[in-house]
Design a protein around this motif. Structure first.
Motif, PDB file in Angstrom:
ATOM      1  N   ASN A   1     103.884 117.994  -1.379  1.00 29.57           N
ATOM      2  CA  ASN A   1     105.369 117.504  -0.916  1.00 29.57           C
ATOM      3  C   ASN A   1     104.786 116.219  -0.068  1.00 29.57           C
ATOM      4  O   ASN A   1     104.442 116.543   1.016  1.00 29.57           O
ATOM      5  CB  ASN A   1     106.287 118.273  -0.792  1.00 29.57           C
ATOM      6  CG  ASN A   1     107.638 117.089  -0.536  1.00 29.57           C
ATOM      7  OD1 ASN A   1     108.163 115.942  -1.309  1.00 29.57           O
ATOM      8  ND2 ASN A   1     108.486 117.525   0.266  1.00 29.57           N
ATOM      9  N   TYR A   2     104.362 115.313   0.126  1.00 31.34           N
ATOM     10  CA  TYR A   2     103.887 114.322   1.152  1.00 31.34           C
ATOM     11  C   TYR A   2     104.806 112.500   0.510  1.00 31.34           C
ATOM     12  O   TYR A   2     105.649 112.652  -0.582  1.00 31.34           O
ATOM     13  CB  TYR A   2     102.466 113.657   1.374  1.00 31.34           C
ATOM     14  CG  TYR A   2     101.889 113.325   0.062  1.00 31.34           C
ATOM     15  CD1 TYR A   2     101.879 111.770  -0.206  1.00 31.34           C
ATOM     16  CD2 TYR A   2     101.631 114.134  -1.071  1.00 31.34           C
ATOM     17  CE1 TYR A   2     101.331 111.462  -0.477  1.00 31.34           C
ATOM     18  CE2 TYR A   2     100.886 113.438  -2.241  1.00 31.34           C
ATOM     19  CZ  TYR A   2     100.890 111.630  -2.694  1.00 31.34           C
ATOM     20  OH  TYR A   2      99.880 111.599  -3.265  1.00 31.34           O
ATOM     21  N   GLY A   3     104.900 112.298   1.228  1.00 30.66           N
ATOM     22  CA  GLY A   3     105.504 110.651   2.217  1.00 30.66           C
ATOM     23  C   GLY A   3     104.526 109.667   2.048  1.00 30.66           C
ATOM     24  O   GLY A   3     103.515 109.824   2.356  1.00 30.66           O
ATOM     25  N   ILE A   4     104.979 108.114   1.466  1.00 35.04           N
ATOM     26  CA  ILE A   4     103.793 106.819   2.284  1.00 35.04           C
ATOM     27  C   ILE A   4     105.068 106.559   3.926  1.00 35.04           C
ATOM     28  O   ILE A   4     105.694 105.159   3.212  1.00 35.04           O
ATOM     29  CB  ILE A   4     103.689 105.569   1.438  1.00 35.04           C
ATOM     30  CG1 ILE A   4     103.271 107.083  -0.718  1.00 35.04           C
ATOM     31  CG2 ILE A   4     103.320 105.703   1.308  1.00 35.04           C
ATOM     32  CD1 ILE A   4     101.862 107.802   0.426  1.00 35.04           C
ATOM     33  N   PRO A   5     105.223 106.504   4.863  1.00 33.55           N
ATOM     34  CA  PRO A   5     105.813 106.107   5.848  1.00 33.55           C
ATOM     35  C   PRO A   5     105.587 104.786   6.361  1.00 33.55           C
ATOM     36  O   PRO A   5     106.386 103.986   7.258  1.00 33.55           O
ATOM     37  CB  PRO A   5     105.468 107.222   6.369  1.00 33.55           C
ATOM     38  CG  PRO A   5     104.473 107.688   6.458  1.00 33.55           C
ATOM     39  CD  PRO A   5     103.420 107.908   4.837  1.00 33.55           C
ATOM     40  N   LYS A   6     105.053 104.144   5.717  1.00 37.91           N
ATOM     41  CA  LYS A   6     104.366 102.865   5.891  1.00 37.91           C
ATOM     42  C   LYS A   6     105.184 101.403   5.170  1.00 37.91           C
ATOM     43  O   LYS A   6     104.692 101.703   4.303  1.00 37.91           O
ATOM     44  CB  LYS A   6     102.543 102.606   6.540  1.00 37.91           C
ATOM     45  CG  LYS A   6     102.299 102.883   7.903  1.00 37.91           C
ATOM     46  CD  LYS A   6     101.111 102.468   7.585  1.00 37.91           C
ATOM     47  CE  LYS A   6     100.402 102.373   9.153  1.00 37.91           C
ATOM     48  NZ  LYS A   6      98.972 101.793   9.499  1.00 37.91           N
ATOM     49  N   LYS A   7     105.135 100.368   5.608  1.00 39.06           N
ATOM     50  CA  LYS A   7     105.986  99.218   4.886  1.00 39.06           C
ATOM     51  C   LYS A   7     104.689  98.805   4.101  1.00 39.06           C
ATOM     52  O   LYS A   7     105.298  98.647   2.359  1.00 39.06           O
ATOM     53  CB  LYS A   7     105.797  98.889   5.987  1.00 39.06           C
ATOM     54  CG  LYS A   7     107.260  98.040   6.644  1.00 39.06           C
ATOM     55  CD  LYS A   7     107.862  96.980   7.535  1.00 39.06           C
ATOM     56  CE  LYS A   7     108.788  97.258   7.853  1.00 39.06           C
ATOM     57  NZ  LYS A   7     109.497  95.890   9.368  1.00 39.06           N
ATOM     58  N   SER A   8     103.347  98.721   3.975  1.00 41.06           N
ATOM     59  CA  SER A   8     102.551  98.163   3.707  1.00 41.06           C
ATOM     60  C   SER A   8     101.464  98.878   3.728  1.00 41.06           C
ATOM     61  O   SER A   8     100.564  99.122   4.485  1.00 41.06           O
ATOM     62  CB  SER A   8     102.209  96.526   3.704  1.00 41.06           C
ATOM     63  OG  SER A   8     102.183  96.574   4.911  1.00 41.06           O
ATOM     64  N   VAL A   9     100.570  99.139   2.706  1.00 41.53           N
ATOM     65  CA  VAL A   9      99.190 100.041   2.042  1.00 41.53           C
ATOM     66  C   VAL A   9      98.969  99.781   1.091  1.00 41.53           C
ATOM     67  O   VAL A   9      99.089  99.084   0.017  1.00 41.53           O
ATOM     68  CB  VAL A   9      99.694 101.655   2.502  1.00 41.53           C
ATOM     69  CG1 VAL A   9      99.541 101.969   3.994  1.00 41.53           C
ATOM     70  CG2 VAL A   9      99.949 101.830   1.433  1.00 41.53           C
ATOM     71  N   SER A  10      97.448 100.013   0.484  1.00 42.83           N
ATOM     72  CA  SER A  10      96.827  99.086  -0.530  1.00 42.83           C
ATOM     73  C   SER A  10      97.021 100.491  -1.936  1.00 42.83           C
ATOM     74  O   SER A  10      97.321 101.367  -1.328  1.00 42.83           O
ATOM     75  CB  SER A  10      95.691  98.701  -0.623  1.00 42.83           C
ATOM     76  OG  SER A  10      94.895 100.470  -0.225  1.00 42.83           O
TER      77      SER A  10
END
Length: 412
Positions: free
Chosen positions: A311-320
């Protein structure tokens, strides 16, 4: 009395001997030269009676008698002289101690400066008092592993030895003064810089796995910059490293919770496998890009559940897109479906310049190689939590082989 004959062989090499309070001495070496020959020459030229002799190269590496045949012409050798029968203490006799620079479950690390060469080194001192009941061969596995490794992104071991009374192991290591990658893991680090650091880490671990060695405690704190103005890194602290397939000690967990793979937390995990390093590499890449670790919870129990459930998230607005795909290949349970380190090494994220795009979700969840759905909205997408800023430092600690408890039962 005549000077011992060193020139009988056609392959003669001229070297210079230097010692404190003595004039430089020309030494002629051939393939038959022994320490006893050198001691006779010193007795004649420097008028010193010796019972023990040690030689060092300019970089601080100790030269053993068997190494004399490989000494090149023009080499300067530094000599330590003593009339004592016992081997002198390396800390007292050979190095000036500047300060303590580290401490862990295995021992302390001191910054030392070689008295002859002025070379700065890290002196790792492991006291056998903390390893009661264990074989010396097992305790000294770190030096055996480092001796077997030769990679530009792995810390160099200059020398190591067991003291005369067999109470301490001292390792003389390359000194790295650029600080750990923990200081780089924040919201200001670009994805391109994170990739630069990550590529070096992956290459070094691929080299380890190629040599059947598993680090077992990869984390941001164990990756050092070589100097303050350099972006070159080196992996350190192989104190709990093992060989692929080596039996794990019963009822023990080795590593740091935030970086542990799901299988390591399972009671059925019996043998050391490269997959656990791959998971930790994923945590490091995530930490460099997002400024926080992927599975950290409010307490160890929550961290444990996040790891088991991937269980993990993607907390940035923009990533590749490549980065998201790479993480989805790493954070996979079971480990047989996880990418290996060579797959990561050849992943497109390391091949192409990062192409940024805005995500249409805020936070995410992944439980397999292809699932990136079921995204939760528990925190704002702009919030970046700095790694290790929390005060709950207890789940940052490395668990050593000394912990004879079922760690996974404690944190469930």
């Amino acid at each position: 009395m005549s000077i011992p004959k060193f020139t009988l062989s056609k392959q003669v090499r001229f070297c210079t001997l230097i010692s404190l309070n003595c004039n430089p001495l020309c030494l002629l070496l051939n393939q038959n030269t022994k320490f006893s020959d050198i001691m006779k020459l010193i007795k004649i030229s420097w008028r010193r009676n010796l019972k023990f002799l040690r030689l060092f190269k300019p970089d601080g590496t100790e030269v053993e008698e068997k190494d004399l045949i490989n000494i090149k012409r023009g080499t300067t050798l530094y000599v330590e002289l003593t009339n004592e029968d016992l081997k002198p203490n390396i800390i007292q006799q050979q190095y000036d101690i500047i300060k303590k620079i580290g401490e862990g479950g295995q021992g302390i690390v001191l910054l030392g400066k070689h008295k002859f060469t002025k070379e700065s080194v890290a002196l790792k001192i492991i006291s056998l008092k903390t390893w009661l009941g264990q074989e010396i061969d097992g305790i000294s596995q770190e030096q055996l592993i480092l001796n077997a490794l030769d990679h530009k992104n792995i810390v160099k071991l200059h020398q190591s030895y067991l003291t005369q009374n067999q109470r301490e192991i001292t390792m003389v290591l390359e000194y790295l003064n650029g600080g750990s990658l923990l200081n780089q893991a924040n919201s200001k680090l670009s994805e391109a810089d994170a990739k630069l650091y990550s590529k070096q880490i992956v290459d070094a671990i691929a080299y380890c796995h190629q040599n059947s060695i598993v680090h077992c405690d990869l984390k941001l704190e164990n990756i050092m910059l070589t100097s303050p103005n350099s972006k070159e890194i080196k992996i350190i602290d192989f104190g709990v490293s093992s060989y692929v397939g080596q039996q794990k000690l019963p009822d023990s967990v080795v590593g740091t919770l935030s970086y542990l793979a799901p299988e390591v937390l399972s009671p059925s995990y019996k043998c050391i496998q490269p997959s656990q390093d791959v998971w930790a590499v994923g945590c490091i890449i995530y930490g460099l890009v997002f400024g926080k670790l992927p599975f950290d919870g409010a307490n160890p129990s929550e961290t444990y559940r996040n790891i088991i459930q991937c269980n993990y998230g993607i907390p940035k607005k923009s990533v590749s897109k490549d980065l998201i795909h790479l993480l989805s290949q790493i954070f996979v349970n079971p480990p047989k479906e996880r990418a290996n380190i060579f797959d990561i090494q050849n992943h497109s994220w390391f091949k192409e310049q990062p192409i940024l795009f805005k995500l249409s979700f805020r936070n995410g969840r992944s439980s397999s190689v292809t699932k990136l759905n079921s995204y939760r909205q528990q925190q704002d997408e702009d919030q970046i939590i700095l790694v290790s800023q929390r005060k709950n430092m207890y789940h940052r600690r490395s668990v050593t082989r000394q912990d004879k408890v079922l760690f996974f039962n404690k944190i469930k």
